[in-house]
Design an enzyme around this catalytic site. Structure first.
Site: not given
Length: 607
Positions: A320-324
């Protein structure tokens, strides 16, 4: 007597023949009954021949046994009375970074039997079975397996050994072996692993470092009597070489506290499982790696097999958004964007007809705000402005799509498809954590890029043999220090008012991190589930000069809350507080002036 005397006197008075010859016999010699009953000469010769032949046979047999067939009969004698006794080496201890024992071998009796020699009535067998903690039927089944040897129970407690010995049963014996003890129990089970009954590593560190821990067993060849007692030694004994002690980077206090917190979160949110990883940002050492559900090492066969998997290393998922932050870092590093550059961020963005949506968005946001508010649209725009190969290369440099370089079983590679196969929608979604899968350990290691000066430090689990703490590690440079500091500022904004992770704040310490919430892919139905999620949080502390990286994942929370800021961020906060205090890191914030917003609503994350 008088009559006898008269007969003798008459005989003396009787006249003798001339020349002193004896009187003529009344019976002819040739017709004597005595001579007539004499054994014929051929019979005597037969008896003598039989005796001689028997002697020759016995002599030949003796010659065969003593000379010609000596090896065979010696082997048969050894099978019945000679035994090879193993002299087990003591398995090396496993210690934490402070010298606390995590695994140790202690002497324990093992009960065995020679079934054909067991002389016990039904009552005695029942008492033996009770002492060994088994049913009478199970005991009978074991005694019927093999007539010459069978283990009844291995590595039992001392009291069990004394109870069995008190029965005094013939054919039942004991031998001293070593039993593995794990003082930290299920809290450190996934790190330490376990051994089997022969003290051979099956999981975790016990398996990964089997050669160093096991040492080398010795040998002793002996002659035993019918009661199993050693009579004498045969040949020379080989002495055992004990295993080497192993000191880990793990801190048992931090490990225990991390396990407690993730266990409590899984139970509170009625989740399927949870994991937490704590890394030393300076050395790359693993301070804690805990999962729940767990198992009790040493209790063989107890619990579900799935509970023995080290989820932090063996399970991969879309993060999820931990890659942003990685897309933001690449955007800054490439020079295409600046932290304060403004992008238009509508609620929906269509790429080849497929929508990307922000549930809570602003019409315009800076790059910093895109990370702070976890905007899918803003991240997708940055990802689409860069070549797919650049994104793939950057993800590869931070370790995605590769096994973590740590000596531990069960490490998974994750999934990072070749950039040539990416469609435009794939390029957009990998920016916010879909279409790529990672393990929690991979994610924690990748965040060391932001915790340090742009270099990614190698992770380690075992300290050098001298036991000294490793010096600060030198990692592979991924981005410039300026880019790392800029992203670290964005991550600090995530935990501040206006961000998605107010519950990650820690009293007295500044923190930085990123939430992530992802829907689970239903493989058989080929769609994303609307009611099954994973909540993530990865962060650093203290924010200005990070000492630790903490990553948390809660799988399938079912108690209503499922966003990473609600289920994973509080675990991060609790673990960070305990870890920094345990490491002696002084607070860098004034608690009185700090806004601790655990009970304030965060910006809801997009997923």
């Amino acid at each position: 007597m008088k009559r006898l005397r008269r007969l003798l006197e008459r005989r003396r008075a009787a006249p003798r023949p001339r020349g002193g010859a004896l009187p003529a016999r009344s019976v002819a010699y040739s017709t004597s009954p005595l001579l007539a009953s004499r054994t014929p000469p051929w019979r005597s010769k037969l008896v003598v021949g039989v005796l001689a032949a028997s002697f020759v046979v016995l002599l030949g047999r003796a010659l065969y046994i003593q000379v010609l067939g000596n090896d065979f009969f010696r082997k048969q004698g050894e099978i019945r009375f000679a035994r090879n006794l193993d002299l087990p080496a003591s398995r090396g201890r496993i210690l934490d970074r402070n010298g606390q024992i995590l695994a140790v071998s202690v002497p324990a009796p093992s009960v065995w039997a020679i079934p054909k020699d067991v002389d016990a009535d039904r009552g005695e067998r029942r008492r033996l079975a009770k002492a060994l903690g088994m049913s009478a039927a199970e005991l009978d089944e074991r005694l019927q397996r093999h007539p010459t040897f069978v283990w009844l129970r291995r590595q039992v407690e001392e009291q069990v050994g004394r109870d069995v010995a008190a029965l005094g049963l013939k054919g039942v014996h004991q031998v001293r072996e070593y039993k593995r003890k794990y003082p930290e129990g299920e809290a450190a089970a996934h790190v330490i692993g376990s051994t089997n009954a022969d003290e051979r590593g099956q999981e975790g560190v016990e398996f990964a470092h089997e050669r160093a821990l096991s040492g080398a067993d010795g040998k002793r060849r002996v002659i035993k009597d019918a009661r199993g007692r050693v009579v004498e030694d045969i040949g020379e004994s080989v002495q055992p070489v004990d295993g080497r002690d192993l000191r880990l980077t793990i801190d048992s206090k931090i490990q225990f506290y991390a396990y407690q917190r993730v266990r409590d979160a899984v139970m509170e949110h009625r989740a399927a499982s949870g994991s937490v990883v704590v890394l030393d940002a300076q050395s790359g050492g693993v301070l804690a790696m805990a999962n729940y559900p767990s198992f009790v090492p040493g209790q063989r066969g107890a619990g579900a097999v799935s509970a023995r998997r080290n989820l932090a290393l063996s399970d991969t998922a879309e993060p999820g958004s931990t890659m942003k932050p990685f897309i933001a870092a690449l955007a800054l590093e490439s020079g295409r964007f600046r932290p304060t550059e403004v992008l238009a961020t509508p609620r929906q963005l269509f790429i080849t007809g497929l929508p990307i949506t922000d549930e809570h968005s602003l019409p315009q946001m800076t790059v910093e705000q895109i990370v702070q508010r976890s905007s899918n649209v803003g991240t997708a725009k940055m990802a689409m402005s860069m070549p797919a190969r650049e994104i793939w290369d950057f993800y590869t440099r931070v370790g995605f799509g590769q096994k973590p370089q740590i000596d531990f079983p069960g490490r998974e590679t994750g999934r990072l498809r070749a950039w040539q196969s990416w469609r435009p929608i794939d390029q957009a979604t990998v920016g916010f954590g879909y279409g790529v899968s990672v393990s929690l350990m991979q994610l924690a290691q990748a965040y060391t890029v932001f915790a340090r000066e742009g270099d990614m430090v190698p992770i380690s689990l075992v300290l050098p043999e001298d036991g000294q703490p490793p010096a600060p590690a030198v990692g592979q440079q991924v981005v410039t220090p300026q880019t790392a500091r800029a992203v670290r500022k964005m991550l600090a904004m995530v935990t501040s008012p206006g961000g998605t992770a107010l519950k990650a704040q820690v009293p007295g310490y500044s923190v930085a991190g990123k939430t992530g919430t992802s829907r689970k892919w239903l493989k058989h139905e080929k769609r994303y589930a609307s009611d099954r999620h994973r909540g993530w949080f990865v962060g650093l502390a203290p924010a200005d000069k990070p000492r630790i990286v903490v990553a948390v994942m809660i799988d399938e929370p079912r108690a209503g809350k499922y966003f990473g800021g609600d289920v994973a961020a509080p675990v991060f906060s609790q673990v960070v507080q305990q870890t920094l205090r345990s490491m002696g890191v002084p607070p860098d914030l004034d608690v009185k002036s700090q806004i601790v917003a655990h009970d304030l609503p965060s910006v809801q994350e997009n997923y």
